[in-house]
Design an enzyme around this catalytic site. Sequence first.
Site, mmCIF file in Angstrom:
data_model
loop_
_atom_site.group_PDB
_atom_site.id
_atom_site.type_symbol
_atom_site.label_atom_id
_atom_site.label_comp_id
_atom_site.label_asym_id
_atom_site.label_seq_id
_atom_site.Cartn_x
_atom_site.Cartn_y
_atom_site.Cartn_z
ATOM 1 N N ALA A 187 47.710 -43.518 5.452
ATOM 2 C CA ALA A 187 48.579 -44.190 4.499
ATOM 3 C C ALA A 187 47.902 -45.416 3.914
ATOM 4 O O ALA A 187 46.995 -45.981 4.518
ATOM 5 C CB ALA A 187 49.894 -44.599 5.183
ATOM 6 N N SER A 188 48.348 -45.812 2.742
ATOM 7 C CA SER A 188 47.854 -47.010 2.063
ATOM 8 C C SER A 188 46.324 -46.952 1.952
ATOM 9 O O SER A 188 45.786 -46.087 1.289
ATOM 10 C CB SER A 188 48.321 -48.267 2.801
ATOM 11 O OG SER A 188 48.078 -49.423 2.038
ATOM 12 N N GLY A 189 45.607 -47.860 2.620
ATOM 13 C CA GLY A 189 44.151 -47.824 2.570
ATOM 14 C C GLY A 189 43.583 -46.537 3.133
ATOM 15 O O GLY A 189 42.502 -46.099 2.737
#
Length: 259
Positions: free
Chosen positions: A100-102
């Site tokens: 997720a995200s990065g």
Amino acid sequence: AYLANVRSRHALESTSDNVIAVVVGTGEILPGEHPPGTIGSDTMAAQLRDARLAEAVKAVVLRIASPGGSTFASDVIYREVLELRKVGKPVVASMSSLAASGGYYIAMAADQIYAHPSTLTGSIGIFAMLPTFQRSLEKLGVRTDGVGTTTLAGDFRLDRELGPAARGIMQLSVEHGYRDFIGKVAAARRMTVEQVEAIAQGRVWSGADARRLGLVDKLGGYDDAIEEAARLADLGDDFSVEVYDAGIGIGEMLGLRIQ
């Protein structure tokens, strides 16, 4: 004794001159060099660079289990993935339980993205925070004062409340980072920015939903990603798999965590 036995057995196995390099990223993404358990941008970038420069390496599998972390660190890794593709070496991202995200940021530049149906993925968003402790100091009777010569003088001190100008700067930085993120997702996934915006906004999707929304190419595990990397590199069955190990320092060998 166990390792000696396993290594001896592997040494007797026939190996191919064609290598699929596996680079593993587990944990929070941080700038600089970091030991296993976290993803250091310089550490992983060096592994990806080694795979790019190694003549025997024909493809790379990026195995990811990360909730994200530093935007800058993620971008360093993202650019190394792009460099691999520029020299003609396919990259397949294989998401474990979480990307997720990065974690998604470093995966999106790959030729193909694999996820399990239950993989937590997406979370295309960005945030920033600066904790201040002026009220805690106030309870101890500690106060601050001073004279500044500019509008922003002292605005980012942790013993003062953020001023309007400082808040504005942080908000603009977050908005710029978010636009950059969704723009790169749109380019990587061949979508419009509007399409990405509709499924972004920091929301988390299951791997099955991410596949339906176009954030993931196929559902499958690590072995499927290896097979896909071999297919993209036209290796057939003539390949061996090499896991790139970040290694550990003396501190980690002794059970210490040195930051």
